[in-house]
Design a protein around this motif. Structure first.
Motif, PDB file in Angstrom:
ATOM      1  N   THR A  38      -2.291  -6.849   7.068  1.00 42.43           N
ATOM      2  CA  THR A  38      -2.370  -8.172   6.431  1.00 42.43           C
ATOM      3  C   THR A  38      -1.072  -8.414   5.684  1.00 42.43           C
ATOM      4  OG1 THR A  38      -4.743  -7.826   6.175  1.00 42.43           O
ATOM      5  CG2 THR A  38      -3.754  -9.603   4.860  1.00 42.43           C
ATOM      6  N   MET A  39      -0.386  -9.450   6.072  1.00 42.20           N
ATOM      7  CA  MET A  39       0.939  -9.733   5.493  1.00 42.20           C
ATOM      8  C   MET A  39       0.847 -10.938   4.564  1.00 42.20           C
ATOM      9  SD  MET A  39       4.349  -9.163   5.853  1.00 42.20           S
ATOM     10  CE  MET A  39       4.970  -8.772   7.473  1.00 42.20           C
ATOM     11  N   ALA A  73      14.410   9.333   1.195  1.00 44.12           N
ATOM     12  CA  ALA A  73      13.539   8.284   0.628  1.00 44.12           C
ATOM     13  C   ALA A  73      13.970   7.977  -0.812  1.00 44.12           C
ATOM     14  CB  ALA A  73      12.096   8.774   0.642  1.00 44.12           C
ATOM     15  N   GLY A 129       0.815  -1.223   0.000  1.00 48.16           N
ATOM     16  CA  GLY A 129       0.000   0.000   0.000  1.00 48.16           C
ATOM     17  C   GLY A 129       0.840   1.261   0.000  1.00 48.16           C
TER      18      GLY A 129
HETATM   19  P1  NAI Z   1       6.985   1.357  -0.530  1.00 47.53           P
HETATM   20  O1  NAI Z   1       8.181   0.825   0.127  1.00 47.53           O
HETATM   21  O2  NAI Z   1       6.685   2.801  -0.420  1.00 47.53           O
HETATM   22  O3  NAI Z   1       5.697   0.570  -0.004  1.00 47.53           O
HETATM   23  C1  NAI Z   1       5.641  -0.833   0.037  1.00 47.53           C
HETATM   24  C2  NAI Z   1       4.545  -1.264   0.985  1.00 47.53           C
HETATM   25  O4  NAI Z   1       4.411  -2.681   0.910  1.00 47.53           O
HETATM   26  C3  NAI Z   1       4.876  -0.918   2.435  1.00 47.53           C
HETATM   27  O5  NAI Z   1       3.846  -0.100   2.946  1.00 47.53           O
HETATM   28  C4  NAI Z   1       4.958  -2.273   3.125  1.00 47.53           C
HETATM   29  O6  NAI Z   1       4.418  -2.264   4.428  1.00 47.53           O
HETATM   30  C5  NAI Z   1       4.126  -3.171   2.202  1.00 47.53           C
HETATM   31  N1  NAI Z   1       4.504  -4.592   2.280  1.00 47.53           N
HETATM   32  C6  NAI Z   1       5.763  -5.102   2.260  1.00 47.53           C
HETATM   33  N2  NAI Z   1       5.707  -6.452   2.321  1.00 47.53           N
HETATM   34  C7  NAI Z   1       4.413  -6.798   2.369  1.00 47.53           C
HETATM   35  C8  NAI Z   1       3.735  -8.053   2.432  1.00 47.53           C
HETATM   36  N3  NAI Z   1       4.367  -9.204   2.451  1.00 47.53           N
HETATM   37  N4  NAI Z   1       2.381  -8.050   2.472  1.00 47.53           N
HETATM   38  C9  NAI Z   1       1.707  -6.880   2.445  1.00 47.53           C
HETATM   39  N5  NAI Z   1       2.296  -5.667   2.370  1.00 47.53           N
HETATM   40  C10 NAI Z   1       3.635  -5.622   2.334  1.00 47.53           C
HETATM   41  O7  NAI Z   1       7.086   0.892  -2.069  1.00 47.53           O
HETATM   42  P2  NAI Z   1       6.577   1.565  -3.405  1.00 47.53           P
HETATM   43  O8  NAI Z   1       5.175   1.996  -3.314  1.00 47.53           O
HETATM   44  O9  NAI Z   1       6.939   0.634  -4.480  1.00 47.53           O
HETATM   45  O10 NAI Z   1       7.482   2.859  -3.528  1.00 47.53           O
HETATM   46  C11 NAI Z   1       8.904   2.766  -3.659  1.00 47.53           C
HETATM   47  C12 NAI Z   1       9.504   4.162  -3.583  1.00 47.53           C
HETATM   48  O11 NAI Z   1       9.107   4.911  -4.721  1.00 47.53           O
HETATM   49  C13 NAI Z   1       9.037   4.931  -2.366  1.00 47.53           C
HETATM   50  O12 NAI Z   1      10.082   5.709  -1.873  1.00 47.53           O
HETATM   51  C14 NAI Z   1       7.961   5.835  -2.897  1.00 47.53           C
HETATM   52  O13 NAI Z   1       7.870   7.042  -2.181  1.00 47.53           O
HETATM   53  C15 NAI Z   1       8.415   6.079  -4.329  1.00 47.53           C
HETATM   54  N6  NAI Z   1       7.224   6.282  -5.145  1.00 47.53           N
HETATM   55  C16 NAI Z   1       6.655   7.507  -5.102  1.00 47.53           C
HETATM   56  C17 NAI Z   1       5.489   7.744  -5.799  1.00 47.53           C
HETATM   57  C18 NAI Z   1       4.856   9.098  -5.688  1.00 47.53           C
HETATM   58  O14 NAI Z   1       5.431   9.993  -5.101  1.00 47.53           O
HETATM   59  N7  NAI Z   1       3.676   9.284  -6.237  1.00 47.53           N
HETATM   60  C19 NAI Z   1       4.852   6.715  -6.619  1.00 47.53           C
HETATM   61  C20 NAI Z   1       5.521   5.434  -6.555  1.00 47.53           C
HETATM   62  C21 NAI Z   1       6.675   5.256  -5.846  1.00 47.53           C
END
Ligand code: NAI
Ligand code: FAD
Length: 506
Positions: free
Chosen positions: A281-282, A367, A213
């Motif tokens: 939920t993991m 980040a 999420g």
């Molecule tokens: P993220 O690391 O921000 O979020 C991943 C989420 O997956 C976490 O909330 C985590 O708790 C959850 N998670 C991990 N393992 C899990 C599991 N087994 N089951 C359920 N949930 C689980 O990753 P994301 O969204 O790919 O972003 C990566 C980076 O890119 C971040 O720094 C983000 O800020 C940046 N980004 C920024 C955007 C924007 O500013 N609009 C858009 C997309 C990415």
């Protein structure tokens, strides 16, 4: 008189806009001549063509170095609009900019090799590269020596070793991922609409699950629900009441990096959009057709669930790439770093002298975002330009000092010139360390709504809704790499609004 000017203002603004676009197009099509690199200059090798590396290349004075760029991707990808490509709202080529175009606009010629760096040897100062191009049928491996190296290879997808993730899920990081998702959505829909499917199978096929999420998962879930509401539902009404999107997040809420108010707004908007959010939920295991997860209940107990799915998109953040891991293992000072190459305040990889790192593969205390990577790339360009100018000025001062005794008649002029160069040297040598300036965070959440946490005069301004969506669109449009990208993205938005998304499966 004021009224007459008011009437003219939109006309003048339009003319200025047309002139701006026209100039952009002309410049892109007519790059100036480039100088050939000077072999006596230092070789600067840049790994990657993402946000960090390309921001560096855009600002770098390439005349001062022999620049070599190595990346398996011969284009820059504007990742903020990648989720829109999964549904065909934006066509993938609209957010790609060929690296050849970018490098053709640098002052001096830059070499580009489409290849993957497999390892870096900091002792011998060489990068080992692999060319895995299918056209030759075999793998070519070679070494490229460097004097200075910038590592900007980004990160790969985190799977946390969860069984089945690599085999059965789709990631969302590269253009190929978005194309795969787009194909699979329509595959699920067409198969569900096929004659004689059991009710259970239709429900499975039309259950779209997103794990993670963070902003990637949230933006994708929003885009997917839009696709269903605006196009699929209208074109294939028989399956309309069966399509479901579920977002699974291990933490108590989605978008953990946004303010509380925007988290609540996103969750309530998702409820309205009928996107199911399962927090706490993991996911523990993925099979070909099901996802197994564990829910942390309020009473402290855990419940195991199994959800059948048609499409599963895995968006759980970043992991370190093997080439980076390998480099970290070779540098004793990196032994405590886990998330990437630890860098100092000048982005020098700790424990090395001639290696810098930018973006998602660097650990600088920020980040892993495009904003950070771009600012780091800009900073390094400034640093390298300064280093080159320093060398030129120091060399000139040495020459002038030597000629002082030889030309006593010109001593006054020479001393003045030396003084001037030394003044310039003092100024450019006073390089400030890298400082990240956070401009805010933006995310699209579906149904033409977005959330924004924006930095405003040393304060924070949080907003969500349709106006924020317009702000989101205009911000990302202005950040697109080139005029060509901007025009293509506008064209895609207009096309999708007028005719709907293209649901044909290539
Ligand atoms: P993220 O690391 O921000 O979020 C991943 C989420 O997956 C976490 O909330 C985590 O708790 C959850 N998670 C991990 N393992 C899990 C599991 N087994 N089951 C359920 N949930 C689980 O990753 P994301 O969204 O790919 O972003 C990566 C980076 O890119 C971040 O720094 C983000 O800020 C940046 N980004 C920024 C955007 C924007 O500013 N609009 C858009 C997309 C990415
Ligand atoms: P990347 O941009 O990932 O580039 C890495 C480069 O290295 C690529 O060219 C790759 O091909 C190359 N490479 C990989 N392996 C090798 C190798 N072995 N040798 C040589 N080259 C290699 N951030 C924001 O700030 N705002 C957003 O709205 C936003 N939206 C996003 C949406 C999505 C769907 C995703 C996935 C990310 C988003 N991000 C956003 C995060 C942002 O894209 C990353 O933080 C950013 O791309 C990092 O830049 P980078 O240069 O470190 O890596």
């Amino acid at each position: 008189r004021t009224l007459r000017w008011l009437w003219k203002a939109p006309l003048l603004a339009s003319l200025a806009g047309i002139a701006y676009v026209g100039w952009g197009v002309y410049e892109e099509r007519n790059p100036g001549p480039q100088v050939e690199p000077d072999p006596s200059k230092k070789t600067l090798v840049v790994l990657g063509t993402g946000w960090g590396s390309v921001s560096l290349l855009k600002k770098l004075d390439t005349e001062h170095y022999n620049v070599i760029v190595i990346s398996p991707r011969n284009y820059f990808l504007f990742t903020p609009l990648l989720p829109s490509c999964t549904t065909g709202l934006i066509e993938h080529r609209s957010i790609m900019e060929p690296i050849r175009t970018i490098l053709r606009h640098t002052k001096a010629n830059v070499k580009f090799y489409e290849a993957e760096a497999s390892s870096v040897d900091p002792e011998r100062k060489v990068v080992r590269v692999l060319d895995t191009s299918e056209i030759r049928g075999d793998v070519i491996e070679t070494e490229i020596p460097y004097d200075m190296l910038v590592v900007g290879v980004g990160a790969e997808n985190a799977t946390f070793g969860i069984p089945g993730v690599r085999e059965h899920t789709c990631f969302l990081k590269e253009i190929g991922d978005a194309q795969r998702i787009r194909k699979k959505i329509m595959d699920c829909v067409e198969t569900a609409a096929f004659k004689g499917q059991s009710q259970e199978e239709i429900d499975r096929l039309l259950h779209m699950v997103v794990v993670g999420g963070g902003p990637t998962g949230v933006e994708f879930a929003g885009e997917l629900q839009d696709f269903f509401e605006e196009d699929i539902k209208k074109l294939i009404p028989d399956i309309a009441d069966r399509f479901r999107v579920t977002l699974i997040e291990a933490l108590p809420n989605v978008l953990p990096s946004f303010s509380k108010q925007l988290i609540e707004y996103t969750e309530s908007t998702f409820k309205e959009e009928k996107i199911d959010i399962m927090t706490k939920t993991m996911v523990k295991k993925v099979t070909e057709k099901t996802v197994e997860a564990e829910i942390n209940k309020p009473d402290g107990t855990r419940e195991k669930i199994t959800l059948p799915y048609g499409l599963l998109v895995w968006a759980t953040g970043n992991a370190v790439r093997p080439v980076v891991k390998d480099l970290m293992d070779r540098i004793p000072a990196q032994k405590d770093s886990r998330r990437g190459l630890a860098v100092n305040e000048y982005l020098v990889v700790q424990g090395t002298r001639d290696i810098w790192a930018v973006g998602d593969c660097a650990v600088a205390g920020y980040a892993p975002t495009a904003q950070v990577a771009a600012q780091e790339g800009n900073f390094l360009a400034g640093l390298f330009n300064n280093m080159a100018r320093t060398e030129v000025l120091e060399q000139r001062v040495r020459e002038l000092s030597g000629s002082l005794n030889l030309e006593p008649g010109n001593a006054a002029d020479i001393s003045k010139e030396i003084e001037e160069h030394e003044r310039q040297l003092r100024r450019i040598k006073d390089i400030k360390p890298f400082h990240y300036s956070h401009q805010g965070s933006l995310a699209y959440i579906g149904s033409e709504k977005a959330v924004a946490d924006v930095s405003w005069f040393n304060g924070n301004f949080a907003s969500g809704g349709s106006l924020t969506f317009l702000f989101w669109r205009s911000a990302y449009l202005s950040m697109c790499f080139s005029t060509r990208n901007r025009l293509l993205v506008i064209n895609d938005w207009v096309k999708s609004k007028l005719f709907g998304r293209d649901v044909s499966r290539e």
